[in-house]
Structure formats: C-alpha cells, structure tokens
Design an enzyme around this catalytic site. Structure first.
Site, PDB file in Angstrom:
ATOM      1  N   ASP A   1      -1.678 -34.874 -24.674  1.00  0.00           N
ATOM      2  CA  ASP A   1      -1.559 -33.488 -25.121  1.00  0.00           C
ATOM      3  C   ASP A   1      -2.620 -33.277 -26.189  1.00  0.00           C
ATOM      4  O   ASP A   1      -2.886 -34.201 -26.983  1.00  0.00           O
ATOM      5  CB  ASP A   1      -0.153 -33.237 -25.713  1.00  0.00           C
ATOM      6  CG  ASP A   1       0.162 -31.757 -25.845  1.00  0.00           C
ATOM      7  OD1 ASP A   1       1.085 -31.287 -25.162  1.00  0.00           O
ATOM      8  OD2 ASP A   1      -0.547 -31.078 -26.631  1.00  0.00           O
TER       9      ASP A   1
ATOM     10  N   LYS B   1       1.870 -33.462 -32.138  1.00  0.00           N
ATOM     11  CA  LYS B   1       2.983 -33.535 -31.172  1.00  0.00           C
ATOM     12  C   LYS B   1       3.019 -34.933 -30.554  1.00  0.00           C
ATOM     13  O   LYS B   1       4.082 -35.544 -30.429  1.00  0.00           O
ATOM     14  CB  LYS B   1       2.792 -32.466 -30.078  1.00  0.00           C
ATOM     15  CG  LYS B   1       3.868 -32.481 -29.004  1.00  0.00           C
ATOM     16  CD  LYS B   1       3.499 -31.643 -27.790  1.00  0.00           C
ATOM     17  CE  LYS B   1       3.613 -30.172 -28.031  1.00  0.00           C
ATOM     18  NZ  LYS B   1       3.468 -29.378 -26.775  1.00  0.00           N
TER      19      LYS B   1
ATOM     20  N   THR C   1       3.734 -23.531 -13.747  1.00  0.00           N
ATOM     21  CA  THR C   1       3.900 -22.366 -12.866  1.00  0.00           C
ATOM     22  C   THR C   1       2.637 -21.519 -12.925  1.00  0.00           C
ATOM     23  O   THR C   1       2.260 -21.036 -13.992  1.00  0.00           O
ATOM     24  CB  THR C   1       5.102 -21.537 -13.338  1.00  0.00           C
ATOM     25  OG1 THR C   1       6.247 -22.391 -13.335  1.00  0.00           O
ATOM     26  CG2 THR C   1       5.341 -20.355 -12.414  1.00  0.00           C
TER      27      THR C   1
ATOM     28  N   ARG D   1      15.398 -26.698 -14.908  1.00  0.00           N
ATOM     29  CA  ARG D   1      16.046 -25.765 -15.831  1.00  0.00           C
ATOM     30  C   ARG D   1      16.133 -26.419 -17.200  1.00  0.00           C
ATOM     31  O   ARG D   1      16.445 -27.629 -17.286  1.00  0.00           O
ATOM     32  CB  ARG D   1      17.471 -25.448 -15.354  1.00  0.00           C
ATOM     33  CG  ARG D   1      17.568 -24.539 -14.149  1.00  0.00           C
ATOM     34  CD  ARG D   1      18.959 -24.594 -13.547  1.00  0.00           C
ATOM     35  NE  ARG D   1      19.225 -25.913 -12.967  1.00  0.00           N
ATOM     36  CZ  ARG D   1      20.386 -26.239 -12.401  1.00  0.00           C
ATOM     37  NH1 ARG D   1      21.380 -25.353 -12.359  1.00  0.00           N
ATOM     38  NH2 ARG D   1      20.563 -27.446 -11.880  1.00  0.00           N
TER      39      ARG D   1
ATOM     40  N   ASN E   1      11.873 -17.951  -8.770  1.00  0.00           N
ATOM     41  CA  ASN E   1      12.300 -17.425 -10.076  1.00  0.00           C
ATOM     42  C   ASN E   1      12.547 -15.925 -10.011  1.00  0.00           C
ATOM     43  O   ASN E   1      13.465 -15.407 -10.647  1.00  0.00           O
ATOM     44  CB  ASN E   1      11.264 -17.758 -11.142  1.00  0.00           C
ATOM     45  CG  ASN E   1      11.529 -19.129 -11.767  1.00  0.00           C
ATOM     46  OD1 ASN E   1      12.419 -19.845 -11.331  1.00  0.00           O
ATOM     47  ND2 ASN E   1      10.744 -19.485 -12.766  1.00  0.00           N
TER      48      ASN E   1
ATOM     49  N   ALA F   1      27.422 -11.963 -15.204  1.00  0.00           N
ATOM     50  CA  ALA F   1      26.956 -10.782 -15.954  1.00  0.00           C
ATOM     51  C   ALA F   1      26.907 -11.123 -17.435  1.00  0.00           C
ATOM     52  O   ALA F   1      27.642 -11.988 -17.918  1.00  0.00           O
ATOM     53  CB  ALA F   1      27.904  -9.618 -15.724  1.00  0.00           C
TER      54      ALA F   1
ATOM     55  N   CYS G   1      10.537 -18.832 -18.876  1.00  0.00           N
ATOM     56  CA  CYS G   1      10.158 -18.786 -17.464  1.00  0.00           C
ATOM     57  C   CYS G   1      10.419 -17.454 -16.788  1.00  0.00           C
ATOM     58  O   CYS G   1       9.481 -16.774 -16.368  1.00  0.00           O
ATOM     59  CB  CYS G   1      10.874 -19.908 -16.714  1.00  0.00           C
ATOM     60  SG  CYS G   1      10.349 -21.514 -17.282  1.00  0.00           S
TER      61      CYS G   1
ATOM     62  N   ARG H   1      12.590 -18.887 -27.104  1.00  0.00           N
ATOM     63  CA  ARG H   1      11.534 -18.045 -26.532  1.00  0.00           C
ATOM     64  C   ARG H   1      12.123 -16.959 -25.635  1.00  0.00           C
ATOM     65  O   ARG H   1      12.939 -17.246 -24.764  1.00  0.00           O
ATOM     66  CB  ARG H   1      10.527 -18.907 -25.753  1.00  0.00           C
ATOM     67  CG  ARG H   1       9.704 -19.833 -26.639  1.00  0.00           C
ATOM     68  CD  ARG H   1       8.828 -20.756 -25.835  1.00  0.00           C
ATOM     69  NE  ARG H   1       9.620 -21.690 -25.038  1.00  0.00           N
ATOM     70  CZ  ARG H   1       9.060 -22.625 -24.268  1.00  0.00           C
ATOM     71  NH1 ARG H   1       7.748 -22.733 -24.181  1.00  0.00           N
ATOM     72  NH2 ARG H   1       9.822 -23.456 -23.580  1.00  0.00           N
TER      73      ARG H   1
HETATM   74  C1  UDX Z   1      14.635 -21.228 -14.803  1.00  0.00           C
HETATM   75  C2  UDX Z   1      14.927 -21.627 -13.367  1.00  0.00           C
HETATM   76  O1  UDX Z   1      16.334 -21.734 -13.172  1.00  0.00           O
HETATM   77  C3  UDX Z   1      14.267 -22.984 -13.065  1.00  0.00           C
HETATM   78  O2  UDX Z   1      14.479 -23.324 -11.706  1.00  0.00           O
HETATM   79  C4  UDX Z   1      12.767 -22.865 -13.347  1.00  0.00           C
HETATM   80  O3  UDX Z   1      12.124 -24.094 -13.099  1.00  0.00           O
HETATM   81  C5  UDX Z   1      12.541 -22.451 -14.780  1.00  0.00           C
HETATM   82  O4  UDX Z   1      13.208 -21.216 -15.053  1.00  0.00           O
HETATM   83  P1  UDX Z   1      15.553 -21.787 -17.216  1.00  0.00           P
HETATM   84  O5  UDX Z   1      14.593 -20.732 -17.656  1.00  0.00           O
HETATM   85  O6  UDX Z   1      15.617 -23.067 -17.958  1.00  0.00           O
HETATM   86  O7  UDX Z   1      15.252 -22.172 -15.655  1.00  0.00           O
HETATM   87  O8  UDX Z   1      17.009 -21.145 -17.324  1.00  0.00           O
HETATM   88  P2  UDX Z   1      18.138 -20.683 -16.312  1.00  0.00           P
HETATM   89  O9  UDX Z   1      19.228 -21.659 -16.380  1.00  0.00           O
HETATM   90  O10 UDX Z   1      17.570 -20.350 -15.007  1.00  0.00           O
HETATM   91  O11 UDX Z   1      18.628 -19.315 -17.022  1.00  0.00           O
HETATM   92  C6  UDX Z   1      17.640 -18.331 -17.247  1.00  0.00           C
HETATM   93  C7  UDX Z   1      18.291 -17.172 -18.019  1.00  0.00           C
HETATM   94  O12 UDX Z   1      19.211 -16.482 -17.166  1.00  0.00           O
HETATM   95  C8  UDX Z   1      19.067 -17.597 -19.264  1.00  0.00           C
HETATM   96  O13 UDX Z   1      18.810 -16.671 -20.306  1.00  0.00           O
HETATM   97  C9  UDX Z   1      20.526 -17.486 -18.811  1.00  0.00           C
HETATM   98  O14 UDX Z   1      21.395 -17.170 -19.896  1.00  0.00           O
HETATM   99  C10 UDX Z   1      20.459 -16.323 -17.834  1.00  0.00           C
HETATM  100  N1  UDX Z   1      21.491 -16.326 -16.809  1.00  0.00           N
HETATM  101  C11 UDX Z   1      21.571 -17.362 -15.944  1.00  0.00           C
HETATM  102  C12 UDX Z   1      22.337 -15.229 -16.700  1.00  0.00           C
HETATM  103  O15 UDX Z   1      22.250 -14.294 -17.487  1.00  0.00           O
HETATM  104  N2  UDX Z   1      23.270 -15.207 -15.709  1.00  0.00           N
HETATM  105  C13 UDX Z   1      23.392 -16.241 -14.825  1.00  0.00           C
HETATM  106  O16 UDX Z   1      24.265 -16.177 -13.956  1.00  0.00           O
HETATM  107  C14 UDX Z   1      22.521 -17.357 -14.948  1.00  0.00           C
END
Ligand code: UDX
Length: 478
Positions: free
Chosen positions: A44, A49, A135, A181, A235, A279, A287, A354
């Site tokens: 990196d 870091k 990504t 995730r 996504n 909800a 992401c 973030r």
């Molecule tokens: C996401 C994708 O799931 C993952 O496959 C990709 O590689 C990276 O982006 P991540 O951003 O870590 O992963 O979080 P995720 O668990 O997907 O939740 C994303 C957001 O959606 C969070 O703020 C979560 O609170 C919200 N969420 C999730 C909801 O509001 N409702 C849901 O039912 C599920």
C-alpha cells in the site's frame, strides 16, 4: 527497499501473489489467500498504514481479521510491504484492490487504478496476471491493458525489464470483482455464493481456476467487461430491493399496514427471496451509494436510460427527511431537546461511517440546537474524528448513557446489542420516553408495554397503553 526474491518458476501453485491496496477489500483478500496456503505480499502506498498492519493492526474493525492477520504475519505467508514497485516485481499474480472513490459527477475516480497500472508497466520482470478486484466500471480492463502497453513500451519496455532480455514480456488483465460485505468479509471470501472471473486468455482462466479451486464454489467465467458489469449490476439490484421496500414502507404508514409482514409475505416467494427487504433509514457505506452512481454514470455515457436506478437513489436519499420528520412529529420543537443516538456506523458489525445515513440524520437536529448524546459499539473513534465532541455533541460509553435525560432515543444502526436493551431501564433514564426506531428491531407491543411512545418505519405508530390511537393502529395492535 531491496527487491523481494522473485519467484522464477511460474508454477500455478507457487506463483507469488501481490495485493495492491490494503483496505476493506485488499486486506481480507490478502489474508484469505494466505489462509488458502498462498504466499502473499500486501502493498500500500500509505506507509503508515503498512507499518500498523505489520504491527498487527488492520486499521479497521472486521470480525476475525485481527486474528487472521496475526496468524499470517507469524506464518510469514503474508508480508506487508511499503514499496509498491518491489511488491509488483515480486508477484506474478497481482490483485488491484485500490480505492475507486466517487467524483462529484458520480463517475468512479480511477486515478489510483491507473497509477497502479503504470507501476506494473514499469516493473514487468516476468509474466504477470493483473487482476481487478476493486469495483470498476465496465471496460476498465481494456484501459488497464492499453495503459500497460503504453507505459512499458515508452519507458524502456518489457524487453528491457525482462530478466532474460528475451523479447517483450507478456501479461494478462482479468476482472475478479469482490462481493465482500463489511462485517462479513472473511465469511464472504471463504464461502462466496459464486466467483466471477472475467478473462481474455486461456492462461488467465487457468490461473484463476487454480487459485479459487480450494473454495469449491461456482465459477462464472466471462469476458472482462461482463465481469465488471456483473459487480455493478449486483450492487444496483440489492440497492433497488432496499429502496423498493422503503418505498412500500412509506405507503404502509399511510394505510396502517406492517412493512415487516409485507417483506415476509413477498420474501417467501423464492423468486424474490427474504434478504435485503429490511425497511429502515436506507443504505449507506462505501459501496452501494457510489457503485449505483457509477453505474448510472456509465449508462449515461453510453446513452442508456437508467432512470429506474435514479429513482432508487432518490428513494434512498429521501429516508433522511422521512426519519427526521418523525423526530419533529414526536418532539414538536427541537431546540434544546436531548437526543440519545444509538448507532453511528453505516450498518451493524463495522466501524465504518462512510456515507452512513446516521450522520446525515443527526445533522438537522444538531443544526436546530438539539443536544446529541452519541453511542456506537465500534464507530465512535471514526465519528469523533469527523464530528468532535462539543457543547452539543457528547460520546457515551453505553446505550444507557446515551439515553440519560433524553427527550427521545434514535435507533439508527441495527446492532444486535440494541435489540437486547432493558427497555424499562432506558425509560427510567429518560426525561421523555420517546423511541424513534429507524431499523425496526423491536416488537412494537413490547416497546409499548414498557411505556414508550414508539415510532418506527413502515409500521403503525404505537402510543403507550391507554392513549388514543387512530383506527389503523388499533387494528394492528390486536
Ligand atoms: C455491499 C454488498 O452487499 C457486497 O456484496 C458488496 O461487495 C459491497 O457492498 P456492504 O456495503 O458491506 O456490502 O453492506 P450491506 O450489508 O450490503 O448493506 C449495505 C447497506 O444497506 C447498509 O447501510 C445496510 O444497513 C443497508 N441495508 C441492508 C438495508 O437498509 N436493508 C437491508 O435489508 C439490507
């Protein structure tokens, strides 16, 4: 930094792997590959870091990561490295895991990806497979190939760099998008639903198949643009599911329906599935928001109408006002009111703030003179750097501390520990027992019995027992 020993024999099982970028994707990927028995160099350009990682600190919270880092620092299978060029020279398989932040236009900023490609171009000391893990928008792999050809030929080219001097050194570019995730990165690395490999050569396909064969998971082999697009489409679809249920949640509130029951009722259809139908206050994180905007931007660049995804983003952005208006309705005037805030991370299980919707939600009450008492199991250090303690803002050591003297409690992140809170104790600590629930972990009847005025997302409001309710609520409470 002197060159690390270069593995000359490109035997599939022994080829050294270099991971460039040691953030939320790079470090779990590097340690996952080390756990699969591979020799991995992690580099990196943030030397501080790397030094923290060498001391055993991953720089962010991710369940199980500290332990795996300690294990493979000890085993020597994971070597942190500040010198990116040396790390490129030492690796035959090179994962690009650098950041692809979002520009103001919504377009993905690929500056770090290009910079890495230039380093690779100038250090082609043998065959290398360059693998996009970050990504990136479709057709980035084509730009990577073009960049490497341009910068290697112009700067003394592969023929000068190749150890044997035997003509131009070959390379391949592949796309292997991550589906990790946060809070479940290692689980998603070792037990992915599928592994997507975008390749342009038989050799690249063979290398990736060999690399991932120990996981014994379905491999989807495509060309690079298809693999890149799969990531954005996945996504975007998940974001769409979340905005869909949040849109339905708004209507549930108008007609006295229960969005949790709607989610169960549609989710049992195996063509829909139960996941990502919770909800709440919407999606945040590094992401979904940026990938959705990058996907929309890519479509616009090619004249394709992605209006549906613009609406997905609009519904998500409107969650802040939907929730803040619940606070206003519950509290009347906000100035001087004390709000206990439970949850700052963009989701449970991480310290990542973030694009956290939590921080967008607390801004209007703060600006209107509320006193905010914040608590999150993991995300307070990151939050305090962005939002220092002040007369209005204090950081508490527990949810009960955040509730102290409160005129309302805001539940914003779905941490399991919040579901298990002692509601009677919370009520006894508060000035006014109002709970505005942004994630629906609580059973409304239980909260009502504890004496709270309870407002949640997409479910009929519950007044404390004995208070007047409108017909919709009465129906829902039987
Ligand atoms: C996401 C994708 O799931 C993952 O496959 C990709 O590689 C990276 O982006 P991540 O951003 O870590 O992963 O979080 P995720 O668990 O997907 O939740 C994303 C957001 O959606 C969070 O703020 C979560 O609170 C919200 N969420 C999730 C909801 O509001 N409702 C849901 O039912 C599920």
């Amino acid at each position: 930094m002197s060159d690390i020993s270069v593995s000359q024999d490109f035997s599939l099982d022994k080829a050294a792997i270099t991971v460039l970028g040691l953030g939320h994707i790079g470090l779990p990927t590097a340690l996952g590959l080390a756990e699969l028995g591979r020799q991995v160099i992690g580099a990196d350009d943030d030397a501080a870091k790397v030094q923290r990682i060498r001391a055993g600190d991953p720089n962010f919270y991710e369940p199980g990561l500290v332990e795996l880092l300690a294990k493979h620092l000890k085993s020597g299978q994971f070597q942190p490295q500040e010198d990116v060029a040396a790390a490129v020279r030492a690796g035959s398989i090179i994962f690009i895991c650098v950041g692809t932040p979002q520009k103001a236009s919504g377009q993905a900023d690929l500056g770090q990806v290009q910079a890495v490609a230039q380093v690779v171009a100038r250090n082609l000391n043998g065959y290398k497979l360059l693998i996009e893990k970050s990504t990136v928008p479709a057709i980035t792999a084509q730009w990577l190939r073009r960049t490497i050809l341009r910068y290697s030929s112009r700067k003394g080219g592969p023929e000068d760099a190749s150890a044997s001097g035997a003509g131009p050194v070959e390379f391949d570019v592949a796309s292997n998008p991550e589906f990790l995730r946060e809070a479940r990165a290692l689980e998603d690395f070792f037990h992915p639903n599928r592994i997507v490999c975008g390749v342009e050569s038989e050799r690249a396909r063979r290398i990736l198949e060999n690399l991932y064969s120990p996981l014994k998971r379905p491999l989807v082999v495509t060309n690079t643009s298809t693999a890149e697009l799969i990531k954005h489409a996945a996504n975007a679809f998940l974001s769409m599911k979340i905005s869909f249920i949040n849109m339905v949640s708004d209507l549930c509130e108008k007609v006295g329906a229960d969005v949790g029951a709607v989610a169960r009722g549609i989710g049992l259809d195996n063509r829909i599935g139960p996941q990502f139908l919770d909800a709440g206050i919407g999606y945040g994180g590094y992401c979904f928001p940026k990938d959705l905007r990058a996907f929309i931007h890519l479509a616009e660049e090619h004249g394709v109408d992605f209006g549906m995804l613009q609406e997905v983003e609009h519904v998500n952005q409107s969650r802040v006002e939907v929730y803040v208006s619940k606070i206003r309705q519950a509290l009347w005037n906000l100035r001087g009111k004390i709000l206990g805030v439970l949850g700052l991370a963009f989701k449970a299980g991480t310290d990542d703030i973030r694009e956290a919707v939590c921080l967008k939600i607390i801004a209007p009450p703060r600006d209107e003179g509320c006193i905010l008492r914040l608590y999150d199991p993991q995300a307070m250090p990151n939050t305090e750097r962005a939002l220092p303690a002040s007369q209005q803002i204090s950081y508490c050591t527990s949810a009960y501390g955040a509730a102290q003297g409160g005129h309302a409690l805001l539940l914003l992140t779905e941490w399991p520990e919040f579901r298990d809170l002692d509601l009677s104790r919370l009520k006894s600590l508060m000035e006014v027992p109002v709970l505005v629930d942004g994630r629906n972990p609580f059973d409304p009847g239980t909260v009502r019995q504890a004496g709270f005025e309870y407002v949640s997302m997409g479910r009929p409001d519950m007044k404390p027992a004995g208070q007047h309710s409108h017909p919709g609520t009465l129906a829902a409470s039987f």
